[in-house]
Design a protein around this motif. Structure first.
Motif, PDB file in Angstrom:
ATOM      1  N   UNK A 194       0.817  -1.210   0.000  1.00 13.90           N
ATOM      2  CA  UNK A 194       0.000   0.000   0.000  1.00 13.90           C
ATOM      3  C   UNK A 194       0.857   1.269   0.000  1.00 13.90           C
ATOM      4  N   UNK A 195       2.005   1.198   0.670  1.00 13.66           N
ATOM      5  CA  UNK A 195       2.868   2.376   0.761  1.00 13.66           C
ATOM      6  C   UNK A 195       3.784   2.534  -0.448  1.00 13.66           C
ATOM      7  N   UNK A 196       3.758   1.584  -1.361  1.00 12.57           N
ATOM      8  CA  UNK A 196       4.752   1.551  -2.432  1.00 12.57           C
ATOM      9  C   UNK A 196       4.680   2.735  -3.389  1.00 12.57           C
ATOM     10  N   UNK A 197       3.518   3.362  -3.532  1.00 14.64           N
ATOM     11  CA  UNK A 197       3.443   4.515  -4.447  1.00 14.64           C
ATOM     12  C   UNK A 197       2.545   5.623  -3.928  1.00 14.64           C
ATOM     13  N   UNK A 198       2.154   5.561  -2.669  1.00 16.57           N
ATOM     14  CA  UNK A 198       1.210   6.554  -2.145  1.00 16.57           C
ATOM     15  C   UNK A 198       1.838   7.941  -2.059  1.00 16.57           C
ATOM     16  N   UNK A 199       3.114   8.015  -1.772  1.00 17.94           N
ATOM     17  CA  UNK A 199       3.807   9.300  -1.737  1.00 17.94           C
ATOM     18  C   UNK A 199       4.245   9.719  -3.136  1.00 17.94           C
ATOM     19  N   UNK A 200       4.761   8.769  -3.903  1.00 14.24           N
ATOM     20  CA  UNK A 200       5.214   9.089  -5.255  1.00 14.24           C
ATOM     21  C   UNK A 200       4.057   9.579  -6.122  1.00 14.24           C
ATOM     22  N   UNK A 201       2.860   9.008  -5.938  1.00 17.29           N
ATOM     23  CA  UNK A 201       1.702   9.433  -6.721  1.00 17.29           C
ATOM     24  C   UNK A 201       1.336  10.874  -6.431  1.00 17.29           C
ATOM     25  N   UNK A 202       1.481  11.284  -5.164  1.00 12.88           N
ATOM     26  CA  UNK A 202       1.164  12.673  -4.819  1.00 12.88           C
ATOM     27  C   UNK A 202       2.154  13.652  -5.453  1.00 12.88           C
ATOM     28  N   UNK A 212       9.974   5.153   0.984  1.00 13.23           N
ATOM     29  CA  UNK A 212      11.247   5.805   0.677  1.00 13.23           C
ATOM     30  C   UNK A 212      11.770   5.357  -0.682  1.00 13.23           C
ATOM     31  N   UNK A 213      11.714   4.045  -0.927  1.00 13.30           N
ATOM     32  CA  UNK A 213      12.189   3.513  -2.206  1.00 13.30           C
ATOM     33  C   UNK A 213      11.344   4.004  -3.377  1.00 13.30           C
ATOM     34  N   UNK A 214      10.061   4.332  -3.117  1.00 13.94           N
ATOM     35  CA  UNK A 214       9.184   4.778  -4.200  1.00 13.94           C
ATOM     36  C   UNK A 214       9.615   6.111  -4.789  1.00 13.94           C
ATOM     37  N   UNK A 215      10.456   6.831  -4.072  1.00 18.38           N
ATOM     38  CA  UNK A 215      10.947   8.113  -4.586  1.00 18.38           C
ATOM     39  C   UNK A 215      12.019   7.922  -5.651  1.00 18.38           C
ATOM     40  N   UNK A 216      12.501   6.683  -5.817  1.00 18.28           N
ATOM     41  CA  UNK A 216      13.559   6.432  -6.798  1.00 18.28           C
ATOM     42  C   UNK A 216      13.294   5.226  -7.687  1.00 18.28           C
ATOM     43  N   UNK A 217      12.391   4.327  -7.270  1.00 17.07           N
ATOM     44  CA  UNK A 217      12.175   3.081  -8.003  1.00 17.07           C
ATOM     45  C   UNK A 217      10.727   2.969  -8.471  1.00 17.07           C
ATOM     46  N   UNK A 218      10.476   2.215  -9.543  1.00 17.69           N
ATOM     47  CA  UNK A 218       9.098   1.966  -9.982  1.00 17.69           C
ATOM     48  C   UNK A 218       8.378   1.040  -9.019  1.00 17.69           C
ATOM     49  N   UNK A 219       7.049   1.019  -9.126  1.00 14.64           N
ATOM     50  CA  UNK A 219       6.254   0.255  -8.167  1.00 14.64           C
ATOM     51  C   UNK A 219       6.549  -1.236  -8.219  1.00 14.64           C
TER      52      UNK A 219
END
Length: 262
Positions: A80-88, A165-172
Protein backbone atom coordinates in the motif's frame (compact mmCIF):
# COMPACT_ATOMS: atom_id res chain seq x y z
CA UNK A 1 -0.99 18.48 15.06
CA UNK A 2 -4.12 19.86 13.41
CA UNK A 3 -2.23 20.23 10.12
CA UNK A 4 -0.99 16.65 10.40
CA UNK A 5 -4.49 15.34 11.09
CA UNK A 6 -5.80 17.17 8.05
CA UNK A 7 -3.05 15.73 5.87
CA UNK A 8 -3.66 12.27 7.34
CA UNK A 9 -7.36 12.52 6.52
CA UNK A 10 -6.55 13.52 2.93
CA UNK A 11 -4.04 10.67 2.62
CA UNK A 12 -6.53 8.17 4.03
CA UNK A 13 -9.26 9.26 1.60
CA UNK A 14 -6.80 9.08 -1.29
CA UNK A 15 -5.79 5.58 -0.26
CA UNK A 16 -9.41 4.43 0.08
CA UNK A 17 -10.12 5.52 -3.50
CA UNK A 18 -7.41 3.27 -4.91
CA UNK A 19 -8.36 0.04 -6.64
CA UNK A 20 -5.64 -1.77 -4.72
CA UNK A 21 -7.54 -1.21 -1.46
CA UNK A 22 -10.66 -2.83 -2.92
CA UNK A 23 -8.57 -5.80 -4.03
CA UNK A 24 -7.04 -6.05 -0.56
CA UNK A 25 -10.51 -5.96 1.03
CA UNK A 26 -11.65 -8.85 -1.15
CA UNK A 27 -8.45 -10.79 -0.45
CA UNK A 28 -8.89 -10.21 3.29
CA UNK A 29 -12.46 -11.52 3.23
CA UNK A 30 -11.34 -14.61 1.33
CA UNK A 31 -8.49 -15.05 3.80
CA UNK A 32 -10.95 -14.95 6.69
CA UNK A 33 -13.00 -17.71 5.07
CA UNK A 34 -9.91 -19.87 4.56
CA UNK A 35 -8.68 -19.20 8.08
CA UNK A 36 -12.06 -20.13 9.49
CA UNK A 37 -11.80 -23.51 7.78
CA UNK A 38 -8.20 -24.02 8.93
CA UNK A 39 -8.87 -22.98 12.52
CA UNK A 40 -11.90 -25.23 12.66
CA UNK A 41 -10.09 -28.30 11.42
CA UNK A 42 -10.66 -31.32 13.63
CA UNK A 43 -7.36 -32.28 15.29
CA UNK A 44 -7.60 -35.93 14.23
CA UNK A 45 -6.71 -38.18 11.30
CA UNK A 46 -7.87 -41.63 10.26
CA UNK A 47 -5.11 -44.22 9.90
CA UNK A 48 -6.09 -47.77 8.87
CA UNK A 49 -9.59 -47.26 10.16
CA UNK A 50 -8.42 -45.93 13.52
CA UNK A 51 -8.82 -42.31 14.56
CA UNK A 52 -5.62 -40.73 15.82
CA UNK A 53 -6.03 -37.70 18.07
CA UNK A 54 -3.82 -34.77 17.08
CA UNK A 55 -4.84 -32.35 19.81
CA UNK A 56 -1.17 -31.85 20.70
CA UNK A 57 -0.60 -30.42 17.21
CA UNK A 58 -3.02 -27.53 17.84
CA UNK A 59 -0.30 -25.16 19.14
CA UNK A 60 1.85 -25.82 16.07
CA UNK A 61 -1.13 -25.12 13.81
CA UNK A 62 -1.91 -21.96 15.77
CA UNK A 63 1.65 -20.65 15.53
CA UNK A 64 1.77 -21.37 11.80
CA UNK A 65 -1.56 -19.60 11.16
CA UNK A 66 -0.64 -16.53 13.22
CA UNK A 67 2.75 -16.17 11.52
CA UNK A 68 1.30 -16.56 8.01
CA UNK A 69 -1.39 -13.96 8.71
CA UNK A 70 1.15 -11.62 10.31
CA UNK A 71 3.47 -11.87 7.32
CA UNK A 72 0.53 -11.14 5.00
CA UNK A 73 -0.33 -8.02 7.03
CA UNK A 74 3.26 -6.73 6.92
CA UNK A 75 3.38 -7.36 3.17
CA UNK A 76 0.12 -5.45 2.69
CA UNK A 77 1.60 -2.48 4.54
CA UNK A 78 4.54 -2.39 2.14
CA UNK A 79 2.39 -2.79 -0.98
CA UNK A 80 0.00 0.00 0.00
CA UNK A 81 2.87 2.38 0.76
CA UNK A 82 4.75 1.55 -2.43
CA UNK A 83 3.44 4.51 -4.45
CA UNK A 84 1.21 6.55 -2.14
CA UNK A 85 3.81 9.30 -1.74
CA UNK A 86 5.21 9.09 -5.25
CA UNK A 87 1.70 9.43 -6.72
CA UNK A 88 1.16 12.67 -4.82
CA UNK A 89 4.34 14.03 -6.41
CA UNK A 90 3.20 13.04 -9.89
CA UNK A 91 -0.29 14.54 -9.67
CA UNK A 92 0.91 17.76 -8.02
CA UNK A 93 -0.87 17.19 -4.71
CA UNK A 94 2.40 17.30 -2.78
CA UNK A 95 3.40 20.63 -4.32
CA UNK A 96 0.02 22.16 -3.50
CA UNK A 97 0.08 20.84 0.06
CA UNK A 98 3.63 22.01 0.73
CA UNK A 99 2.76 25.49 -0.53
CA UNK A 100 0.98 25.82 2.79
CA UNK A 101 2.92 26.12 6.07
CA UNK A 102 3.52 22.38 6.21
CA UNK A 103 6.85 20.71 6.85
CA UNK A 104 8.01 18.08 4.42
CA UNK A 105 8.35 15.33 7.01
CA UNK A 106 4.82 16.07 8.25
CA UNK A 107 3.45 15.55 4.75
CA UNK A 108 5.44 12.35 4.21
CA UNK A 109 4.48 10.92 7.60
CA UNK A 110 0.82 11.79 6.98
CA UNK A 111 0.88 9.89 3.67
CA UNK A 112 2.48 6.97 5.48
CA UNK A 113 -0.08 7.14 8.28
CA UNK A 114 -2.89 7.04 5.72
CA UNK A 115 -1.72 3.73 4.29
CA UNK A 116 -0.85 2.30 7.71
CA UNK A 117 -4.35 3.07 8.95
CA UNK A 118 -5.75 0.76 6.29
CA UNK A 119 -3.16 -2.00 6.62
CA UNK A 120 -3.23 -2.01 10.43
CA UNK A 121 -7.03 -2.05 10.44
CA UNK A 122 -7.00 -5.03 8.09
CA UNK A 123 -4.32 -6.62 10.25
CA UNK A 124 -6.33 -6.12 13.44
CA UNK A 125 -9.31 -7.81 11.77
CA UNK A 126 -7.34 -10.73 10.33
CA UNK A 127 -5.13 -11.36 13.36
CA UNK A 128 -7.97 -10.71 15.78
CA UNK A 129 -10.29 -13.21 14.12
CA UNK A 130 -7.49 -15.77 13.81
CA UNK A 131 -6.63 -15.38 17.49
CA UNK A 132 -10.32 -15.62 18.46
CA UNK A 133 -10.75 -18.89 16.56
CA UNK A 134 -7.57 -20.34 18.04
CA UNK A 135 -8.34 -19.26 21.60
CA UNK A 136 -11.96 -20.44 21.55
CA UNK A 137 -11.60 -23.45 19.27
CA UNK A 138 -8.16 -24.77 20.21
CA UNK A 139 -8.14 -23.48 23.80
CA UNK A 140 -4.83 -21.67 23.35
CA UNK A 141 -3.83 -18.81 25.64
CA UNK A 142 -4.87 -15.34 24.47
CA UNK A 143 -1.78 -13.51 25.78
CA UNK A 144 0.73 -14.83 23.22
CA UNK A 145 -1.69 -14.07 20.38
CA UNK A 146 -2.03 -10.48 21.61
CA UNK A 147 1.76 -10.10 21.79
CA UNK A 148 2.12 -11.54 18.28
CA UNK A 149 -0.29 -8.92 16.96
CA UNK A 150 1.66 -6.23 18.78
CA UNK A 151 4.88 -7.52 17.24
CA UNK A 152 3.47 -6.94 13.75
CA UNK A 153 3.10 -3.18 14.26
CA UNK A 154 6.84 -2.25 14.14
CA UNK A 155 7.26 -4.56 11.14
CA UNK A 156 4.42 -2.85 9.30
CA UNK A 157 5.83 0.60 10.02
CA UNK A 158 9.37 -0.37 9.00
CA UNK A 159 8.42 -2.12 5.74
CA UNK A 160 5.92 0.59 4.77
CA UNK A 161 8.38 3.39 5.52
CA UNK A 162 11.21 1.79 3.56
CA UNK A 163 8.84 0.99 0.67
CA UNK A 164 7.64 4.60 0.58
CA UNK A 165 11.25 5.80 0.68
CA UNK A 166 12.19 3.51 -2.21
CA UNK A 167 9.18 4.78 -4.20
CA UNK A 168 10.95 8.11 -4.59
CA UNK A 169 13.56 6.43 -6.80
CA UNK A 170 12.17 3.08 -8.00
CA UNK A 171 9.10 1.97 -9.98
CA UNK A 172 6.25 0.25 -8.17
CA UNK A 173 6.95 -3.24 -9.50
CA UNK A 174 10.53 -3.06 -8.23
CA UNK A 175 9.31 -2.02 -4.79
CA UNK A 176 6.79 -4.85 -4.69
CA UNK A 177 9.56 -7.33 -5.45
CA UNK A 178 11.67 -5.68 -2.76
CA UNK A 179 8.87 -5.97 -0.19
CA UNK A 180 8.25 -9.64 -0.97
CA UNK A 181 12.00 -10.27 -0.94
CA UNK A 182 12.57 -8.69 2.48
CA UNK A 183 9.65 -10.53 4.06
CA UNK A 184 10.75 -13.83 2.52
CA UNK A 185 14.43 -13.54 3.46
CA UNK A 186 13.77 -12.46 7.05
CA UNK A 187 11.27 -15.31 7.45
CA UNK A 188 13.71 -17.90 6.10
CA UNK A 189 16.40 -16.54 8.44
CA UNK A 190 14.03 -16.80 11.42
CA UNK A 191 13.08 -20.39 10.56
CA UNK A 192 16.69 -21.45 9.99
CA UNK A 193 17.62 -20.12 13.42
CA UNK A 194 15.17 -22.60 14.97
CA UNK A 195 17.01 -25.60 13.55
CA UNK A 196 19.91 -25.17 15.97
CA UNK A 197 23.16 -23.22 16.23
CA UNK A 198 24.06 -21.76 12.87
CA UNK A 199 27.55 -20.75 11.72
CA UNK A 200 28.04 -17.07 10.97
CA UNK A 201 26.63 -16.24 7.57
CA UNK A 202 24.14 -14.18 5.63
CA UNK A 203 20.97 -15.64 7.17
CA UNK A 204 22.48 -15.63 10.63
CA UNK A 205 23.28 -11.92 10.29
CA UNK A 206 19.76 -11.21 9.02
CA UNK A 207 18.24 -13.06 11.97
CA UNK A 208 20.39 -11.24 14.52
CA UNK A 209 20.41 -7.72 13.09
CA UNK A 210 17.67 -7.48 10.44
CA UNK A 211 14.05 -6.45 10.96
CA UNK A 212 12.47 -9.15 13.16
CA UNK A 213 9.28 -9.62 11.16
CA UNK A 214 8.70 -13.35 11.70
CA UNK A 215 11.12 -13.86 14.59
CA UNK A 216 9.23 -11.44 16.86
CA UNK A 217 5.98 -13.36 16.30
CA UNK A 218 7.73 -16.70 16.93
CA UNK A 219 9.02 -15.46 20.26
CA UNK A 220 5.64 -14.03 21.21
CA UNK A 221 3.92 -17.36 20.50
CA UNK A 222 6.59 -19.51 22.19
CA UNK A 223 4.46 -20.01 25.36
CA UNK A 224 2.04 -22.07 23.26
CA UNK A 225 4.78 -24.72 23.04
CA UNK A 226 6.27 -24.94 26.54
CA UNK A 227 9.36 -27.08 26.89
CA UNK A 228 10.47 -26.53 23.28
CA UNK A 229 13.70 -24.81 22.20
CA UNK A 230 11.81 -21.82 20.79
CA UNK A 231 13.58 -18.56 21.78
CA UNK A 232 11.73 -16.43 24.31
CA UNK A 233 13.63 -13.10 24.27
CA UNK A 234 10.54 -11.28 23.01
CA UNK A 235 11.25 -7.88 24.61
CA UNK A 236 14.71 -7.60 23.07
CA UNK A 237 13.50 -8.59 19.60
CA UNK A 238 10.51 -6.24 19.84
CA UNK A 239 12.91 -3.42 20.76
CA UNK A 240 14.94 -4.24 17.63
CA UNK A 241 11.75 -3.99 15.61
CA UNK A 242 11.06 -0.56 17.07
CA UNK A 243 14.58 0.53 16.12
CA UNK A 244 14.01 -0.62 12.52
CA UNK A 245 10.69 1.26 12.45
CA UNK A 246 12.48 4.41 13.60
CA UNK A 247 15.16 3.89 10.93
CA UNK A 248 12.44 3.57 8.31
CA UNK A 249 10.79 6.81 9.40
CA UNK A 250 14.14 8.57 9.46
CA UNK A 251 15.03 7.39 5.97
CA UNK A 252 11.65 8.54 4.65
CA UNK A 253 12.02 12.01 6.17
CA UNK A 254 15.60 12.37 4.90
CA UNK A 255 14.80 11.16 1.37
CA UNK A 256 11.70 13.31 0.94
CA UNK A 257 13.60 16.37 2.18
CA UNK A 258 15.99 15.99 -0.77
CA UNK A 259 13.27 15.65 -3.41
CA UNK A 260 13.06 18.59 -5.80
CA UNK A 261 9.46 19.67 -6.20
CA UNK A 262 8.26 20.78 -9.60
Amino acid sequence: MSAFLLLWREALLDALRRKLVAAIAVASLLSLMVLDDCAGCAPAVNVNGQTQDLTSAAPVLGIALMIVVGLWVVTLAGLLASDHLAQSLEDGHATAALARPVRRHEFAFARLAGTLTISLTAGALLLGMTAFWLVTGKELAAGPALLAGLACIPGCIAIAAFAMTASLALPRIAIWLLVFGIVFITTVAALLSLSGPQPPGFFSAIDHFGPPIASAMIRALAPWLPGTPLPTDFAAVLARGVVWAALGLGSLAAAFRRIELR
